[in-house]
Design an enzyme around this catalytic site. Structure first.
Site, PDB file in Angstrom:
ATOM      1  N   LYS A 116      23.784 -19.401 -11.365  1.00 17.53           N
ATOM      2  CA  LYS A 116      24.762 -19.168 -10.304  1.00 17.53           C
ATOM      3  C   LYS A 116      25.979 -20.098 -10.394  1.00 17.53           C
ATOM      4  CE  LYS A 116      21.421 -17.631  -6.818  1.00 17.53           C
ATOM      5  NZ  LYS A 116      21.571 -16.189  -6.791  1.00 17.53           N
ATOM      6  N   GLU A 200      27.043 -23.504  -0.446  1.00 17.79           N
ATOM      7  CA  GLU A 200      28.075 -22.534  -0.056  1.00 17.79           C
ATOM      8  C   GLU A 200      28.259 -22.557   1.438  1.00 17.79           C
ATOM      9  OE1 GLU A 200      27.096 -18.596  -1.356  1.00 17.79           O
ATOM     10  OE2 GLU A 200      27.552 -19.056  -3.448  1.00 17.79           O
ATOM     11  N   HIS A 235      16.660  -9.738   2.893  1.00 18.57           N
ATOM     12  CA  HIS A 235      17.461  -9.792   1.670  1.00 18.57           C
ATOM     13  C   HIS A 235      17.149  -8.665   0.690  1.00 18.57           C
ATOM     14  CE1 HIS A 235      19.274 -13.418   2.995  1.00 18.57           C
ATOM     15  NE2 HIS A 235      18.167 -14.136   2.910  1.00 18.57           N
ATOM     16  N   ARG A 297      23.019  -5.050 -15.470  1.00 16.49           N
ATOM     17  CA  ARG A 297      22.131  -3.902 -15.740  1.00 16.49           C
ATOM     18  C   ARG A 297      22.543  -2.748 -14.837  1.00 16.49           C
ATOM     19  NH1 ARG A 297      19.672  -4.276 -10.813  1.00 16.49           N
ATOM     20  NH2 ARG A 297      19.302  -6.397 -10.090  1.00 16.49           N
TER      21      ARG A 297
HETATM   22  P1  ADP Z   1      19.574 -13.869  -5.049  1.00 12.19           P
HETATM   23  O1  ADP Z   1      20.133 -14.067  -6.424  1.00 12.19           O
HETATM   24  O2  ADP Z   1      18.388 -14.722  -4.767  1.00 12.19           O
HETATM   25  O3  ADP Z   1      19.380 -12.428  -4.682  1.00 12.19           O
HETATM   26  P2  ADP Z   1      22.175 -13.984  -3.756  1.00 12.19           P
HETATM   27  O4  ADP Z   1      23.070 -15.098  -4.070  1.00 12.19           O
HETATM   28  O5  ADP Z   1      22.442 -12.674  -4.430  1.00 12.19           O
HETATM   29  O6  ADP Z   1      20.679 -14.456  -4.053  1.00 12.19           O
HETATM   30  O7  ADP Z   1      22.093 -13.746  -2.197  1.00 12.19           O
HETATM   31  C1  ADP Z   1      21.146 -12.874  -1.606  1.00 12.19           C
HETATM   32  C2  ADP Z   1      21.563 -12.459  -0.214  1.00 12.19           C
HETATM   33  O8  ADP Z   1      21.718 -13.633   0.621  1.00 12.19           O
HETATM   34  C3  ADP Z   1      22.909 -11.760  -0.125  1.00 12.19           C
HETATM   35  O9  ADP Z   1      22.787 -10.357  -0.312  1.00 12.19           O
HETATM   36  C4  ADP Z   1      23.358 -12.090   1.275  1.00 12.19           C
HETATM   37  O10 ADP Z   1      22.704 -11.227   2.209  1.00 12.19           O
HETATM   38  C5  ADP Z   1      22.816 -13.492   1.497  1.00 12.19           C
HETATM   39  N1  ADP Z   1      23.832 -14.536   1.167  1.00 12.19           N
HETATM   40  C6  ADP Z   1      24.127 -15.034  -0.049  1.00 12.19           C
HETATM   41  N2  ADP Z   1      25.108 -15.961   0.020  1.00 12.19           N
HETATM   42  C7  ADP Z   1      25.444 -16.057   1.316  1.00 12.19           C
HETATM   43  C8  ADP Z   1      26.399 -16.852   2.048  1.00 12.19           C
HETATM   44  N3  ADP Z   1      27.187 -17.747   1.450  1.00 12.19           N
HETATM   45  N4  ADP Z   1      26.475 -16.683   3.376  1.00 12.19           N
HETATM   46  C9  ADP Z   1      25.667 -15.792   4.023  1.00 12.19           C
HETATM   47  N5  ADP Z   1      24.766 -15.033   3.403  1.00 12.19           N
HETATM   48  C10 ADP Z   1      24.632 -15.146   2.060  1.00 12.19           C
END
Ligand code: ADP
Length: 643
Positions: A116, A200, A235, A297
């Protein structure tokens, strides 16, 4: 063009890939585990190779076995689907090293997007907006805390190696930071072997917007517009749509252009998705949409993009993998109408969404929708893999019509006895806020119980169940009857239930009926006009399956003598419902005559007598007075007189 393709996956996505490959005249090879020996993808492929035991770790995740299967069958290329090995750069490299074609991006592109923090840095350099936060090397807890304080709470701590929602902690205030950090690092170290984190800003009213991108080996990259996947449960995406509600042309232009820049920055080939998070507290605005991650993908929800663009993304993948340029230029792509997809899972919303496994005795699709599935009526849903039964996809002129069509399809998909989230899906689709496009990733949690079906059948349902059982009983299994037959009223009625239930056709006004729904007995009165209403029920071995807005129930006659519920043909006397044994009229070893009273059970303040199904001997007696018994419990066994 490729001539043959191995699909390193199972379920609906394997079937989806096979469908397009066949249409293109490509020979297909499936792989399967023990549990999938009779799976749909195995039946559909031209050839299939067994690759090991049911757990994915020992089959679908073993790269060498898959490559060996491709070699053995002479497959030229490997399509990984999604999940399993699809984002494993080492596997992609091994496929290439084995002299096969990898239907996906270059391993270096997968790696660049794998972590990330590195991905976010790369995106910043490429001019793609990223969520405000801290990405630094300095992992000293006090330093991280100072950074979090500077960002402003709430913040989200994310493991740089995280995925699948793991390794994330939301922190509300400065005082909680160090504890949350320590727990996130512990989880990250054990789950990913890497305890580094990034921080973040926690986005309030977040919406999940993602853009479909496609690249080829000739340096072309296009986007195929956005999808909105904000409807999530823990999620996990539940309902996806394209385009995104409330997205104006200028914002779309900005976010899609950013996605193309992101893909170009990693020299992207094939299908990919750039996921963004949007602060939607004031609608979708270009300056409040930030890069979150890239999925290298094909995505589960790709069909909604196919529906609005009229393109087949699997075909695009296979063409690009064959070295052809992208089938369309950017200016040849446009959005047509609205598409929506719901993920139908084998899980029970009434029981906390616990997975519901078993054989799909009934699985009838709703017509007029696109159903992507890897199972069929009679197939088994096992606990080994993702419990998705199907994706229901609709396409309509506008969002309202798409919602309507999808809600209707969720209600009328007949599945039994496996429980599904269909009644939950339709409640979400029917919700006033959802209809108005007022959605964010917290929607489902905020709605709470309002989206859950009742745990008890409604009164109407009980009446419906009673009617279905009566009709079924009259015609006898396994007659399928979906509409009441007027002639029935004028026909002689040789059926046994009349007396048993005190229900007499054509003899007003006694319409009182008892019916067992999921083992619970309900008393109901059929309305005068019940005979003229459609009766919706499907005969199954133990009664009738009734669908109540996507929720299936087993309805049966609460009849305790005779053949159906009380006594199985082998002489086993089973409890037809949960209840209490109030009398035992026989002893073990005693001879009994057909119809002789054996036991009395009380349930719902009613007494039910179980009688001997034939002349014989009580060979087993497991019931005692006062005992509580569950449905299906063995109470006694009668051994037939031999002669
Ligand atoms: P993973 O790789 O574990 O799936 P992500 O970074 O894609 O994690 O985030 C998964 C979910 O978490 C997102 O779809 C969103 O709903 C929530 N999320 C991620 N980052 C944030 C953020 N900065 N603020 C609020 N919600 C977030």
């Amino acid at each position: 063009m490729l001539k043959s393709l191995l699909i390193a996956n199972r379920g609906e996505i394997a079937c989806r890939v096979i469908r397009t490959a066949r249409r293109m005249g490509i020979r297909t090879v499936a792989v399967y585990s023990d549990a999938d020996a009779k799976a749909l993808h195995v039946r559909q492929a031209d050839e299939a190779v067994h690759i090991g035991p049911s757990p994915a770790r020992e089959s679908y995740l073993v790269g060498e076995k898959i490559i060996a299967a491709a070699k053995q069958t002479g497959a030229e290329a490997i399509h990984p689907g999604y999940g399993f090995l699809s984002e494993n750069a080492d596997f992609a490299q091994a496929v290439i090293d084995a002299g096969l074609i990898w239907v996906g991006p270059k391993p270096a592109s997968i790696r660049a997007m794998g972590l990330k923090d590195a991905a976010k840095k790369l995106m910043q350099d490429a001019g793609v907006p990223t969520t405000p936060g801290y990405l630094g090397e300095n992992q000293d807890p006090d330093h991280l805390k100072a950074e979090a304080d500077a960002i402003g709470y709430p913040v989200l701590i994310k493991a740089v190696a995280g995925g699948g929602g793991k390794g994330m902690r939301r922190v509300e205030a400065s005082d909680d930071f160090l504890d949350a950090l320590a727990s996130c690092q512990r989880e990250a170290a054990s789950a990913f072997g890497d305890d580094r984190v990034l921080i973040e800003k926690y986005i309030l009213s977040p919406r999940h917007i993602e853009v479909q991108v496609f690249g080829d080996a000739h340096g072309n990259v296009v986007h195929l517009f956005e999808r909105d996947c904000s409807l999530q449960r823990r999620h996990q995406k539940v309902i996806e749509e394209a385009p995104a509600p409330g997205m104006d042309a200028a914002t779309r232009e900005a976010v899609c252009a950013a996605a193309v820049r992101a893909a170009k920055a990693v020299d992207y080939e094939g299908a990919g998705t750039i996921e963004f998070i949007a602060d939607a507290s004031e609608g979708l605005r270009a300056d409040r949409i930030w890069f979150m991650e890239m999925n290298t993908r094909l995505q589960v929800e790709h069909p909604v993009t196919e529906e609005i663009t009229g393109q087949d993304l699997v075909e695009w993948q296979l063409r690009v993998a064959s070295g052809e340029p992208l089938p369309k230029r950017q200016d040849e792509l446009s959005i047509n109408g609205w598409a929506m997809e719901a993920r139908l899972y084998a899980e029970d919303p009434v029981k906390g969404f616990l997975p519901s496994v078993g054989r799909l005795e009934i699985f009838r699709e709703h017509r007029d929708v696109r159903l992507e599935t890897g199972v069929y009526e009679g197939a088994e849903i096992t606990g080994f893999y993702d419990p998705m039964i199907a994706k229901i996809v609709v396409h309509a002129d506008d969002r309202e019509a798409a919602c309507e069509a999808l809600a209707g399809a969720c209600c009328s998909t007949d599945i039994f006895p496996v429980k599904t989230n269909a009644p939950f899906l339709w409640r979400a689709l029917d919700d006033e806020d959802f209809r108005a496009g007022r959605i964010d990733t917290g929607f489902i949690a905020a709605k709470g119980d309002a989206l859950l079906p009742p745990s008890e059948p409604s009164e109407d349902m009980v009446k419906q169940a009673a009617a279905a059982v009566l009709v079924q009983e009259y015609y006898g299994a396994p007659t399928t009857l979906s509409f009441w037959d007027d002639d029935l009223l004028s026909q002689p009625q040789p059926n046994p239930w009349r007396g048993a239930l005190g229900f007499r056709l054509n003899r007003e006004p006694n319409r009182k009926v008892s019916v067992a729904v999921e083992g619970q007995v309900y008393e109901t009165e059929l309305p005068d006009d019940w005979a003229s209403k459609p009766i919706v029920g499907e005969p199954v071995a133990s009664g009738v399956a009734v669908n109540d807005d996507g929720l299936s129930f087993l309805a049966a006659l609460p009849r305790f003598s005779g053949a159906t519920v009380g006594a199985a043909a082998d002489g086993a006397i089973l409890s037809p419902m949960p209840g209490r044994v109030i009398a035992v009229a026989v002893g073990a070893g005693e001879s009994v005559a057909k119809g002789q009273k054996l036991l009395t059970i009380e349930a719902m303040k009613m007494e039910h007598t179980l009688t001997a199904p034939f002349d014989g001997v009580v060979s087993e007696l497991d019931a005692s007075e006062g005992a509580q018994v569950s449905e299906g419990a063995l109470l006694a066994r009668i051994e037939k007189d031999s002669e």
